[in-house]
Motif scaffolding. Structure first.
Motif, PDB file in Angstrom:
ATOM      1  N   THR A  32      11.441   3.250  -0.792  1.00 34.41           N
ATOM      2  CA  THR A  32      11.565   4.855  -0.631  1.00 34.41           C
ATOM      3  C   THR A  32      10.544   5.621  -0.918  1.00 34.41           C
ATOM      4  O   THR A  32      10.517   6.889  -0.372  1.00 34.41           O
ATOM      5  CB  THR A  32      12.900   4.969  -1.181  1.00 34.41           C
ATOM      6  OG1 THR A  32      12.836   4.844  -2.621  1.00 34.41           O
ATOM      7  CG2 THR A  32      14.238   4.215  -0.504  1.00 34.41           C
ATOM      8  N   ARG A  33       9.796   5.178  -1.916  1.00 30.92           N
ATOM      9  CA  ARG A  33       8.617   6.196  -2.609  1.00 30.92           C
ATOM     10  C   ARG A  33       7.753   6.160  -1.397  1.00 30.92           C
ATOM     11  O   ARG A  33       7.009   7.209  -1.143  1.00 30.92           O
ATOM     12  CB  ARG A  33       8.051   5.446  -3.692  1.00 30.92           C
ATOM     13  CG  ARG A  33       9.164   5.739  -5.231  1.00 30.92           C
ATOM     14  CD  ARG A  33       8.365   5.204  -6.105  1.00 30.92           C
ATOM     15  NE  ARG A  33       7.068   6.121  -6.393  1.00 30.92           N
ATOM     16  CZ  ARG A  33       7.046   7.067  -6.958  1.00 30.92           C
ATOM     17  NH1 ARG A  33       8.292   7.705  -7.512  1.00 30.92           N
ATOM     18  NH2 ARG A  33       5.897   7.819  -7.290  1.00 30.92           N
ATOM     19  N   THR A  34       7.411   5.144  -0.813  1.00 26.89           N
ATOM     20  CA  THR A  34       6.223   4.823   0.449  1.00 26.89           C
ATOM     21  C   THR A  34       6.761   6.042   1.528  1.00 26.89           C
ATOM     22  O   THR A  34       5.768   6.662   2.152  1.00 26.89           O
ATOM     23  CB  THR A  34       6.147   3.692   0.781  1.00 26.89           C
ATOM     24  OG1 THR A  34       5.249   3.002  -0.200  1.00 26.89           O
ATOM     25  CG2 THR A  34       5.022   3.447   2.084  1.00 26.89           C
ATOM     26  N   GLU A  68      -0.013  -1.016  -5.289  1.00 28.91           N
ATOM     27  CA  GLU A  68       1.334  -1.237  -5.202  1.00 28.91           C
ATOM     28  C   GLU A  68       1.736  -2.406  -4.484  1.00 28.91           C
ATOM     29  O   GLU A  68       2.497  -3.111  -4.626  1.00 28.91           O
ATOM     30  CB  GLU A  68       1.743   0.042  -4.347  1.00 28.91           C
ATOM     31  CG  GLU A  68       3.164   0.119  -4.302  1.00 28.91           C
ATOM     32  CD  GLU A  68       3.829   1.156  -3.355  1.00 28.91           C
ATOM     33  OE1 GLU A  68       5.083   1.300  -3.144  1.00 28.91           O
ATOM     34  OE2 GLU A  68       3.008   1.834  -2.636  1.00 28.91           O
ATOM     35  N   ARG A  69       0.694  -2.747  -3.524  1.00 29.38           N
ATOM     36  CA  ARG A  69       1.073  -4.076  -2.710  1.00 29.38           C
ATOM     37  C   ARG A  69       0.808  -5.318  -3.761  1.00 29.38           C
ATOM     38  O   ARG A  69       1.663  -6.167  -3.597  1.00 29.38           O
ATOM     39  CB  ARG A  69      -0.096  -4.205  -1.576  1.00 29.38           C
ATOM     40  CG  ARG A  69      -0.002  -5.466  -0.866  1.00 29.38           C
ATOM     41  CD  ARG A  69      -0.791  -5.594   0.314  1.00 29.38           C
ATOM     42  NE  ARG A  69      -2.370  -5.259  -0.016  1.00 29.38           N
ATOM     43  CZ  ARG A  69      -3.105  -5.293   0.708  1.00 29.38           C
ATOM     44  NH1 ARG A  69      -3.134  -5.300   1.990  1.00 29.38           N
ATOM     45  NH2 ARG A  69      -4.535  -5.252   0.350  1.00 29.38           N
ATOM     46  N   ALA A  88      12.816  -2.356  -3.942  1.00 27.35           N
ATOM     47  CA  ALA A  88      13.686  -1.511  -4.931  1.00 27.35           C
ATOM     48  C   ALA A  88      12.932  -1.084  -5.895  1.00 27.35           C
ATOM     49  O   ALA A  88      13.157   0.225  -6.192  1.00 27.35           O
ATOM     50  CB  ALA A  88      14.963  -2.141  -4.914  1.00 27.35           C
ATOM     51  N   VAL A  89      12.366  -1.860  -6.792  1.00 26.81           N
ATOM     52  CA  VAL A  89      11.764  -1.591  -7.951  1.00 26.81           C
ATOM     53  C   VAL A  89      10.749  -0.419  -7.624  1.00 26.81           C
ATOM     54  O   VAL A  89      10.665   0.426  -8.484  1.00 26.81           O
ATOM     55  CB  VAL A  89      11.277  -2.924  -8.609  1.00 26.81           C
ATOM     56  CG1 VAL A  89      10.478  -2.336  -9.863  1.00 26.81           C
ATOM     57  CG2 VAL A  89      12.337  -3.742  -9.185  1.00 26.81           C
ATOM     58  N   LEU A  93       9.931   3.509  -9.317  1.00 26.78           N
ATOM     59  CA  LEU A  93       8.835   3.412 -10.316  1.00 26.78           C
ATOM     60  C   LEU A  93       7.402   3.229  -9.516  1.00 26.78           C
ATOM     61  O   LEU A  93       7.300   2.186  -8.919  1.00 26.78           O
ATOM     62  CB  LEU A  93       8.867   2.218 -11.145  1.00 26.78           C
ATOM     63  CG  LEU A  93      10.114   2.123 -12.055  1.00 26.78           C
ATOM     64  CD1 LEU A  93      10.053   1.082 -12.956  1.00 26.78           C
ATOM     65  CD2 LEU A  93       9.945   3.392 -13.022  1.00 26.78           C
ATOM     66  N   LYS A  94       6.774   4.212  -9.538  1.00 28.20           N
ATOM     67  CA  LYS A  94       5.288   3.905  -8.984  1.00 28.20           C
ATOM     68  C   LYS A  94       4.557   3.076  -9.979  1.00 28.20           C
ATOM     69  O   LYS A  94       4.831   2.388 -10.895  1.00 28.20           O
ATOM     70  CB  LYS A  94       4.538   5.168  -9.051  1.00 28.20           C
ATOM     71  CG  LYS A  94       4.463   5.893 -10.675  1.00 28.20           C
ATOM     72  CD  LYS A  94       3.812   7.249 -10.229  1.00 28.20           C
ATOM     73  CE  LYS A  94       3.298   7.828 -11.435  1.00 28.20           C
ATOM     74  NZ  LYS A  94       2.866   9.141 -11.618  1.00 28.20           N
TER      75      LYS A  94
END
Length: 205
Positions: A32-34, A68-69, A88-89, A93-94
């Protein structure tokens, strides 16, 4: 194997985006952050890609950064953590915050992710704690103090000072950080009362 995609944002869903790359639409699963960080429909986006090849399907997972990857990969080395839980994590959390949470053994922060219960969060911080400090931005002394407290190796005065701050309503990570700062100023062998007083001074800044 696809490692990166750069294309036009065609459409998005709850956990995916279609990137139009030269007329070919790639369905990319994202956190969701991406998804929130992507440009508007019709604009150009670039994603680091993790490719999963199975007998019956090929899945692409996209990330704004290579770090992130890397965390997506690391999370899945933990027992019981698959791609869905890892996304989900990373959705709550970035990468830097995840590294800090694991380095400080902050299970509550990790457990904020949907579908991640206390047991899974505990496994994540336990199994990745040796890898997190390389990515964390927190002070190494604080990481060591938190580890000592968790393993019951911390000096009595230090453990008592942290416990006293927690009883006053401060979160454990915040209490540990304040006591760590107090220790640097007071030096080894400081008594509990001194550490508490100096830690409270730190917390009031």
């Amino acid at each position: 194997m696809i490692g990166k995609l750069r294309g036009i944002v065609d459409s998005t869903g709850d956990d995916w985006v279609i990137l139009d790359v030269g007329g070919v639409g790639y369905v990319v699963n994202c956190s969701t952050r991406t998804l929130a960080a992507l440009p508007m429909k019709g604009e150009v986006a670039s994603l680091a890609i993790e490719t999963y090849v199975r007998e019956d399907q090929i899945r692409l997972f996209g990330f704004m950064t290579d770090i992130e990857r890397e965390w997506f990969r690391l999370l899945q080395t933990v027992q019981g953590v698959g791609a869905k839980v890892a996304l989900a994590v990373l959705g709550v959390l970035k990468a830097s915050d995840l590294a800090n949470a694991i380095a400080l053994q902050d299970r509550a922060a990790v457990a904020r992710a949907p579908g991640v219960g206390p047991k899974v969060a505990a496994r994540i911080v336990a199994e990745l704690k040796d890898k997190a400090p390389a990515f964390a931005s927190v002070d190494a002394g604080l990481i060591q103090l938190q580890d000592d407290i968790d393993e019951k190796r911390a000096p009595g005065a230090v453990a008592d000072a942290v416990s006293a701050l927690i009883n006053l309503g401060y979160p454990q990570i915040q209490a540990s950080g304040a006591v760590s700062a107090a220790m640097r100023s007071a030096g080894d062998g400081a008594e509990t009362a001194v550490l508490i007083r100096m830690a409270l001074r730190e917390l009031s800044k």
